[in-house]
Design an enzyme around this catalytic site. Structure first.
Site, short mmCIF file in Angstrom:
data_model
loop_
_atom_site.label_atom_id
_atom_site.label_comp_id
_atom_site.label_asym_id
_atom_site.label_seq_id
_atom_site.Cartn_x
_atom_site.Cartn_y
_atom_site.Cartn_z
N MET A 80 0.74 -1.42 0.05
CA MET A 80 0.11 -0.03 0.12
C MET A 80 0.94 1.26 0.00
SD MET A 80 -3.25 -1.22 -0.38
CE MET A 80 -4.33 0.11 0.23
N SER A 81 0.56 2.28 0.82
CA SER A 81 1.28 3.65 0.93
C SER A 81 2.75 3.45 1.25
CB SER A 81 0.41 4.59 1.75
OG SER A 81 -0.68 5.07 1.01
N VAL A 82 3.38 2.35 1.53
CA VAL A 82 4.76 2.39 1.42
C VAL A 82 5.31 2.81 0.29
CG1 VAL A 82 6.91 0.75 1.58
CG2 VAL A 82 4.95 0.52 3.26
N LYS A 84 4.44 5.26 -1.42
CA LYS A 84 4.76 6.81 -1.47
C LYS A 84 5.86 7.34 -1.24
CE LYS A 84 -0.12 8.55 -0.34
NZ LYS A 84 -0.81 7.11 -0.46
#
Length: 390
Positions: A80-82, A84
């Site tokens: 997921m947002s890792v 980013k």
């Protein structure tokens, strides 16, 4: 490191745990096993590096909800947002090469983005979630999220929903599309291709944004309970929450071929903690490991400089926000005792961070979505890691 192998049980089910651990970090292996014994994991992995050297590399449990496929050494999972933090690194590498300036307007590199009063909106506001573009205001067909150009074009046309540079609004999905379009226009490569060619291959990282057909075969299922709040938001019609996810398939469960193969740089990086710990381990060592330099001192300092610590208006979480990564922000983005540690967490539990004070890289990834934003399973591993450092 020495081989580690154990079986633990919970409610009559056996969970195999395998990997390698430096004897000084044996407590991390014990904490990892205890999470399974407590019934808090289906499958997961954790990795730690110190001064660029791996000291923990563990995996265990199962890749699916039927508990019939054990997690393997080469299993990868949606983190997921890792993603980013990884996407932001791509931007800062280009800045390090003097191919862009994070203080310059986005429209410098993407002229169409100047529409609707955005001609002066700087790239740094995209990186720190103050661009005023946290979601799309216009309607796009379901499934458009898998077409990066469709979202990018819509964002270029859109007016900010809040004055740029004011209160932060977490750009859950949109940040990655904007950064991806900038990388494409500046480098001539998609962000996924830039990541592969400039970061993953040189460092030997098993992490990608946009999976090949072959890599999808070894991907653990991302497990959401049927009553999960995130899943309900995705499948809802026109509710305030679903605006984040309205461009996904109505039946998306984050395990579809469309999700895994698309490039959604804010949310669909797939890999393992071994890769993310090595990546952040390199950044913890000043941007270089094993003779491979990703980024210089000035660019790294710019990337990790705090921009604000303001209440976030949409998701409601409070971060020490830098330029694309967050600084240590417990409890949601806890990174041990050093307030200058930096990295990025992902929805459901995954995390990756660097502690430059002790030259440490850490990453953890479960496949069962954790609803508690503090992620106790992750905190135990982090605490055990720093206790081992003494």
């Amino acid at each position: 490191m020495k081989p580690f192998s154990r079986e633990v049980s919970h409610d009559g089910r056996i969970y195999p745990i395998t990997g390698f651990v430096d004897p000084h970090f044996a407590a991390v292996a014990e904490a990892f096993a205890a999470n399974f014994a407590a019934g808090e994991e289906v499958g997961a992995a954790v990795a730690v590096t110190v001064e660029g050297r791996p000291v923990v590399d563990l995996w265990g449990g199962y890749t699916n909800a039927t508990f019939d496929h054990p997690w393997q050494e080469d299993t990868i999972v949606n983190m997921m947002s890792v993603a980013k933090g990884v996407a932001a690194l791509c931007i800062h590498m280009l800045a390090d090469r003097h191919l862009l300036d994070v203080a310059a307007p986005v429209a410098t590199y993407w002229p169409e983005f100047a529409a609707a009063g955005k001609e002066a909106l700087p790239l740094r506001f995209v990186l720190d979630h103050r661009a005023g573009l946290p979601y799309l205001t216009g309607k796009l067909p379901r499934g458009s999220a898998y077409e990066a150009h469709a979202i990018a074009d819509a964002l270029a046309r859109q007016a900010p929903v809040a004055p740029p540079g004011t209160d932060p609004q977490y750009h859950v999905m949109t940040q990655g599309y904007i950064l991806g379009e900038i990388v494409r226009r500046v480098s001539g490569k998609t962000l996924g291709s830039f990541l592969r060619e400039e970061i993953a291959v040189p460092l030997g990282l098993d992490y990608a944004i946009g999976l090949s057909e072959t890599d999808q075969l070894r991907c653990a299922n991302f497990l959401l309970a049927s009553d999960n709040r995130l899943l309900a938001a995705i499948r809802a019609p026109d509710t305030p929450e679903s605006i984040f996810w309205a461009q996904l398939s109505a039946t998306e469960d984050f395990n579809s071929h469309a999700w895994r193969s698309a490039e959604i740089p804010s949310a669909n990086g797939h890999g393992n903690p071994r890769a993310i710990a090595r990546l952040y381990g390199a950044l913890a060592c000043g941007g270089e490991v094993d003779g491979v330099r990703l980024i210089g001192d000035d660019a790294l300092a710019r990337m990790t400089a705090e921009q604000h610590h303001l209440p976030e208006r949409l998701v409601g979480r409070h971060y020490h926000q830098a330029l694309g990564v967050v600084l240590n922000s417990p409890p949601v983005s806890y990174m041990g005792p050093n307030p200058l540690s930096f990295g990025h967490q992902g929805a459901g539990g995954a995390h990756g961070f660097a502690d430059p004070g002790v030259k440490l890289g850490f990453s953890y990834a479960p496949n069962q979505f954790k609803s508690n934003p503090a992620i106790p399973t992750r905190h135990r591993l982090i605490d055990a890691t720093f206790a081992a450092l003494g």
